[in-house]
Design a protein around this motif. Structure first.
Motif, short mmCIF file in Angstrom:
data_model
loop_
_atom_site.label_atom_id
_atom_site.label_comp_id
_atom_site.label_asym_id
_atom_site.label_seq_id
_atom_site.Cartn_x
_atom_site.Cartn_y
_atom_site.Cartn_z
N ALA A 560 0.85 -1.19 0.00
CA ALA A 560 0.00 0.00 0.00
C ALA A 560 0.88 1.24 0.00
O ALA A 560 1.65 1.47 0.93
N LEU A 561 0.78 2.04 -1.07
CA LEU A 561 1.53 3.29 -1.13
C LEU A 561 0.98 4.30 -0.14
O LEU A 561 1.71 5.00 0.54
N VAL A 562 -0.36 4.38 -0.08
CA VAL A 562 -1.05 5.21 0.91
C VAL A 562 -2.13 4.35 1.53
O VAL A 562 -2.97 3.80 0.82
N HIS A 563 -2.13 4.19 2.83
CA HIS A 563 -3.06 3.29 3.50
C HIS A 563 -4.27 4.05 4.01
O HIS A 563 -4.14 5.11 4.62
N SER A 564 -5.45 3.50 3.73
CA SER A 564 -6.70 4.09 4.21
C SER A 564 -7.04 3.52 5.58
O SER A 564 -6.97 2.31 5.78
N GLN A 565 -7.38 4.41 6.50
CA GLN A 565 -7.74 3.94 7.83
C GLN A 565 -9.01 3.11 7.76
O GLN A 565 -9.94 3.44 7.07
N GLY A 566 -9.01 2.02 8.51
CA GLY A 566 -10.18 1.15 8.55
C GLY A 566 -10.16 0.06 7.51
O GLY A 566 -11.10 -0.73 7.44
N PHE A 567 -9.12 -0.02 6.68
CA PHE A 567 -9.04 -1.09 5.67
C PHE A 567 -8.11 -2.17 6.19
O PHE A 567 -6.91 -1.95 6.34
N PRO A 568 -8.63 -3.38 6.45
CA PRO A 568 -7.78 -4.43 7.03
C PRO A 568 -6.98 -5.15 5.95
O PRO A 568 -7.53 -5.88 5.14
N LEU A 569 -5.69 -4.92 5.93
CA LEU A 569 -4.84 -5.62 4.96
C LEU A 569 -4.25 -6.86 5.62
O LEU A 569 -3.04 -6.97 5.86
N SER A 570 -5.13 -7.80 5.95
CA SER A 570 -4.68 -9.06 6.55
C SER A 570 -4.04 -9.93 5.47
O SER A 570 -4.03 -9.60 4.29
N GLY A 571 -3.50 -11.06 5.93
CA GLY A 571 -2.85 -11.94 4.98
C GLY A 571 -3.80 -12.46 3.92
O GLY A 571 -3.45 -12.55 2.74
N GLN A 572 -5.05 -12.77 4.31
CA GLN A 572 -6.02 -13.28 3.34
C GLN A 572 -6.40 -12.20 2.34
O GLN A 572 -6.44 -12.46 1.13
N GLU A 573 -6.67 -10.99 2.83
CA GLU A 573 -7.05 -9.90 1.93
C GLU A 573 -5.89 -9.57 0.99
O GLU A 573 -6.11 -9.32 -0.20
N HIS A 574 -4.67 -9.58 1.52
CA HIS A 574 -3.52 -9.29 0.67
C HIS A 574 -3.35 -10.39 -0.39
O HIS A 574 -2.96 -10.10 -1.53
N GLY A 575 -3.66 -11.63 -0.04
CA GLY A 575 -3.58 -12.71 -1.01
C GLY A 575 -4.58 -12.54 -2.15
O GLY A 575 -4.27 -12.81 -3.30
N VAL A 576 -5.79 -12.07 -1.82
CA VAL A 576 -6.79 -11.81 -2.87
C VAL A 576 -6.30 -10.71 -3.80
O VAL A 576 -6.40 -10.81 -5.03
N ALA A 577 -5.77 -9.63 -3.22
CA ALA A 577 -5.26 -8.54 -4.04
C ALA A 577 -4.10 -9.00 -4.92
O ALA A 577 -4.02 -8.60 -6.10
N GLN A 578 -3.24 -9.86 -4.39
CA GLN A 578 -2.11 -10.36 -5.18
C GLN A 578 -2.62 -11.20 -6.35
O GLN A 578 -2.08 -11.11 -7.46
N TRP A 579 -3.67 -11.99 -6.12
CA TRP A 579 -4.24 -12.79 -7.21
C TRP A 579 -4.82 -11.89 -8.30
O TRP A 579 -4.65 -12.15 -9.49
N VAL A 580 -5.51 -10.83 -7.91
CA VAL A 580 -6.08 -9.89 -8.88
C VAL A 580 -4.97 -9.26 -9.70
O VAL A 580 -5.09 -9.10 -10.93
N PHE A 581 -3.86 -8.88 -9.06
CA PHE A 581 -2.76 -8.26 -9.78
C PHE A 581 -2.13 -9.22 -10.78
O PHE A 581 -1.79 -8.84 -11.90
N GLU A 582 -1.99 -10.47 -10.38
CA GLU A 582 -1.32 -11.45 -11.25
C GLU A 582 -2.21 -11.88 -12.41
O GLU A 582 -1.70 -12.22 -13.48
N HIS A 583 -3.54 -11.87 -12.22
CA HIS A 583 -4.43 -12.38 -13.26
C HIS A 583 -5.22 -11.28 -13.97
O HIS A 583 -5.85 -11.56 -15.00
N GLY A 584 -5.22 -10.07 -13.45
CA GLY A 584 -5.89 -8.97 -14.12
C GLY A 584 -7.39 -9.07 -14.15
O GLY A 584 -8.05 -8.50 -15.03
N GLU A 585 -8.00 -9.79 -13.20
CA GLU A 585 -9.44 -9.97 -13.13
C GLU A 585 -9.94 -9.57 -11.74
O GLU A 585 -9.24 -9.76 -10.75
N PRO A 586 -11.17 -9.02 -11.66
CA PRO A 586 -11.71 -8.66 -10.34
C PRO A 586 -11.93 -9.90 -9.48
O PRO A 586 -12.17 -10.99 -9.98
#
Length: 895
Positions: A560-586
């Motif tokens: 996260a370049l700039v982190h929004s308060q109240g957004f939980p970047l847990s390991g599971q959520e970060h894994g979902v975001a990483q999958w989206v980045f690698e596959h280019g799909e929501p």
């Protein structure tokens, strides 16, 4: 005999490029059958054994033998990937381990039962999504599926068998397949296998034979499987004809449009359109016209619209949400003509005929005005539609509005009664119409219809003889009643439409303003950090949520370049975001991929790939569940991606320019220094060689040669010292060793330096009566004064004096060095202190342009300043100003 048509070069190039892409991507082979038990798994395992014998790395991901011994025998020798256990409803269920398969990375993996629904907690909801990820990872896949699981055939299969198949596979998966192998078996042979227990266990087989495995069902399913396989072969044949330049014999350019709405019938229309498009080899579009009624839809209806559009996307169609500007049929036909649509698929009207006569039928209007566009009207079962609009849907309003409409009629009647004896009946009619108009503009269609009926009744009862009865003696008044009622209904409809269009326009304006504000704020953001912060804030405010933008680090991991308060970047959520980045799909909340995530993650796609990921976490229910809001969120993500790409390119361009400037400066420095180094080295070498190699050289000549070599060596020493000093200054390694010394001692030390030689006699010194003590680094300040004297003597006429003058003020001490040379050209007073910069008069004089740059760096480090001016009496004057009586800005020695 006509010559064969030459292929289009651009088309051939495109086909070659497509062939290269297909050749490089992972291969998908589908073993396709009409029903369970035809031998798909057996055929898949048999071919897998052949591939293994050829040396391929084959792994079994999922294979279901259903107790068939001959199928189980084919597993021997093949590596079986262990399944993972997932907790569901108090028990642990085995499921395919996608992560283990990606880590193992075989060349071929077997995935039985493509339509399988994964256990809750898996990365994907469906097995076919696992297969797509395996293909994206470069792993070939063999899989099996039955024709009844094809999404576009769901309704047809339900009609044939009476069973609704819940597990479906999008048609796009089969279109992605590189090969479809039909595994066929006649219905009679399949029933024999079922009876022998080779398909299901005895109890299951008896139940299946009585329901699904009836011979008629099997015949119909076999025909569907054969037809679909034939369509796939036909597509391959047409591709071949196109690549070979063979002239087509059928009409081309078919494009279908299906109109969807907030009802279950739309699902049937979408699947029917997909089948038609597949049969015609045509593209198709699912269109939803967002009319004024959209604002009055219930949450269930809006969710149904969203589900219908997502179904169309899953089946490979293009989805469009069109903002209605007039009648629905006009909006549909305008869009269809703009997109060159040839066929439109709509649902059969479900409203009563009298309501169509009252408010109009969009289907009838569409058919009458379609022109050369074909209209297909498809009916559906009664249960298919969960929303049957009727009169009540058009006249629903709060009870208070109906009571006020009754009051408005009463007031109109009172006013008409006051002027009854002195006015014509036409004037009284106008009074009632005025009341109806006021009710329609304020309270809507339903109250205005009630006001129209009450106005006609009151007018007849009070003002038409015989009075105070509803009997009409003169039938000419019936026309008046009809006109009053008709005008009231028309006014109500028009005002309701205008109000709805105004509400829709406000909604569009809000979306447009939101995009405009986002674009304006992003355009004002200079850096990528500020841009990301702006995007997060705008998305959070617009959708009442928390947002985050994740960008890749050099290692490829998102952060996260700039982190929004109240957004939980847990390991599971970060894994979902990483999958989206690698596959280019929501993925994430509200999608079919990793739906258990707390937030929705959208890829930020740029022109050169995925730049990052935007995550949006709702405070409550997602604000983007509606089609228009979902498209707005996607537009926000696209705008952010474009702006982010612009910022990244700007930063890269700035870095490239800085590197280019550094490279240009380095080249100039090397060029200048190499020349200045070669010159004294050549003189020294020549003088020393001559003195050594000439035995009979006169002593005076030998002394002159050695003196010349000494002067050039000193010059070379100054040049090397300057290079070292400028390097120290630029690297920040300059360390001041300050002490308090009198200024006359500094000047005397400079004049006694060997480098000046006889030129020291040219220096004239002007000191105050009581020279002050100054806190400075004596070695460095000697270098400053020495560089200024050397520069002054270099540009002064031979033998002319150079003046050093010192004066003080209350807080500063100034040292002035003045020559009698040509002075400083206009505009060069600041530039000559830059590295490698030289004045116009320096072209014919030796030097690298480093001395004054070193002087400014040293003086600045002492907290002072240096400047160059033209002396009023001619020549250049350099002024060094130092703080007096105050400690330096850097720590003193030993502190």
């Amino acid at each position: 005999m006509s010559e064969p048509r030459r292929p289009d070069p651009d088309q051939l190039l495109r086909q070659v490029q497509e062939a290269e892409v297909i050749q490089q991507r992972a291969k998908l082979k589908v073993f396709f059958g009409a029903a369970p038990g035809v031998g798909k798994t057996y055929a898949m395992l048999s071919e897998a054994q052949e591939r293994r014998a050829e040396g391929a790395d084959v792994v079994i991901g999922v294979v279901e033998t259903h107790g068939r011994s001959e199928t189980a025998a084919l597993i021997e020798g093949l590596e079986v990937l262990p399944r993972k256990e997932l907790a569901y409803s108090g028990q642990f269920l085995p499921e395919f381990d996608l992560e283990a398969a990606l880590a193992r990375r075989p060349s071929l993996i077997l995935m039985d039962e493509l339509a399988h629904t994964n256990v809750m907690g898996s990365r994907h909801a469906k097995r076919w999504q696992d297969v797509l990820e395996l293909l994206d990872a470069g792993i070939d896949v063999y899989t099996t599926m039955n024709v009844q699981h094809l999404e576009s055939l769901r309704d047809v299969v339900a009609q044939i068998t009476g069973i609704i198949v819940r597990e479906n596979v999008p048609d796009t998966i089969l279109e992605r397949a590189d090969e479809i192998e039909l595994v066929d078996l006649s219905p009679d042979d399949l029933l024999v296998r079922l009876k022998e227990g080779k398909v299901y266990l005895p109890d299951q087989a008896r139940h299946a034979r009585d329901h699904f495995f009836r011979k008629g069902n099997l015949l119909a399913l076999r025909e569907l499987a054969l037809r679909h396989t034939a369509e796939n072969v036909d597509v391959q044949m047409r591709r071949y004809m196109e690549s070979e330049g063979i002239r087509k014999t059928w009409a081309a350019g078919e494009r279908l449009l299906v109109c969807v709405g907030p009802d279950g019938l739309s699902e049937r229309l979408i699947r029917a359109t997909r089948r038609m498009a597949g049969a015609l080899g045509a593209s198709w579009v699912a269109l939803y016209v967002e009319s004024h009624r959209h604002l009055r839809f219930s949450e269930e209806e809006r969710s149904q619209v969203e589900a219908n559009l997502r179904l169309a996307e899953k089946l490979g169609g293009e989805t469009v949400v069109l903002e209605g500007c007039g009648r629905p049929d006009e909006d549909i036909l305008t869009f269809a003509r703009d997109r060159n649509i040839t066929k439109i698929v709509v649902g059969k009207p479900t409203r009563s005929r009298w309501l169509d006569l009252l408010t109009g039928s969009p289907v009838d209007d569409l058919i009458r005005t379609s022109g050369d566009i074909d209209i297909y009207v498809i009916t559906g079962e009664a249960a298919a539609s969960n929303s049957k609009p009727g009169l009540r849907a058009h006249i629903t309003s709060p009870l208070r509005n109906y009571l006020l409409s009754v009051l408005a009629v009463a007031v109109s009647t009172a006013l008409a009664g006051l002027v009854f004896r002195r006015a014509e009946l036409a004037d009284i009619v106008m009074v009632y119409l005025l009341g109806i108009l006021i009710v329609a503009t304020r309270f809507g269609r339903g109250p205005s219809l009630l006001a129209s009926l009450l106005s006609v009744a009151a007018f007849d009862f009070i003002f038409i003889p015989p009075y105070f009865t509803f009997v009409v003696s003169d039938f000419r008044h019936v026309g008046t009643f009809s006109v009053m009622l008709l005008v009231g209904v028309v006014i109500g409809n028009l005002t309701e439409r205008i109000k709805a269009q105004a509400r829709l326009a406000r909604s569009r304006e809000q979306r447009t303003q939101a995009l405009y504000r986002l674009g304006q704020e992003l355009a004002q953001s200079a850096s990528s950090t500020a841009l990301v912060a702006t995007a997060i804030q705008t998305v959070a405010n617009q959708f009442h949520s928390h947002a985050v933008v994740l960008l890749p680090e050099p290692s490829g991991t998102l952060a996260a370049l700039v982190h929004s308060q109240g957004f939980p970047l847990s390991g599971q959520e970060h894994g979902v975001a990483q999958w989206v980045f690698e596959h280019g799909e929501p993925a994430g909340l509200g999608t079919l991929t990793l739906p258990g995530a707390r937030a929705t993650y959208l890829p930020l796609r740029g022109t050169r790939g995925t730049l990052g990921v935007m995550g949006v976490l709702p405070d409550g229910a997602p604000q983007w569940s509606e089609p228009d809001q979902h498209q707005l969120l996607e537009a926000f993500a696209n705008q952010t991606a474009l702006a982010l790409e612009r910022a990244i390119l700007a930063e890269q361009s700035h870095a490239d320019r800085r590197r280019a400037d550094e490279e240009r400066l380095r080249n100039a420095l090397l060029s200048s220094v190499s020349h200045d180094l070669r010159t004294p080295l050549g003189v020294i070498t020549g003088a020393v060689s001559t003195a050594l190699e000439t035995p009979d050289l006169p002593e005076s000549t030998r002394r002159d040669l050695l003196t010349t070599a000494q002067e050039e060596a000193q010059r070379l020493h100054r040049l090397v010292s300057n290079l070292l000093d400028i390097t120290r200054l630029e690297s920040g390694a300059l360390d001041l060793q300050t002490e308090w010394i009198p200024v006359e001692e500094l000047i005397g030390a400079v004049l006694n330096r060997r480098e000046l030689g006889s030129d020291a006699a040219r220096v004239r010194i002007h000191l105050p009566e009581a020279p002050p003590f100054v806190s400075m680094d004596p070695v460095l300040m000697e270098q400053v004064l020495m560089n200024l004297l050397d520069n002054a003597m270099k540009y002064s006429p031979a033998g002319s004096p150079v003046d050093i003058k010192v004066w003080t003020t209350q807080h500063t001490l100034t040292i002035s060095v003045t020559d009698q040379g040509p002075g400083i050209a206009e505009g060069e007073a600041e530039r000559i202190f830059e590295k490698l910069a030289r004045g116009e008069a320096a072209a014919s004089r030796p030097g690298a342009g480093l001395g004054l740059a070193i002087c400014r760096g040293i003086v600045t480090a002492h907290g002072g300043r240096i400047q160059a001016v033209n002396h009023p009496q001619g020549g250049a004057q350099f002024l060094v100003t130092l703080p007096l009586g105050a400690p330096p800005s850097l720590p003193e020695e030993g502190s």
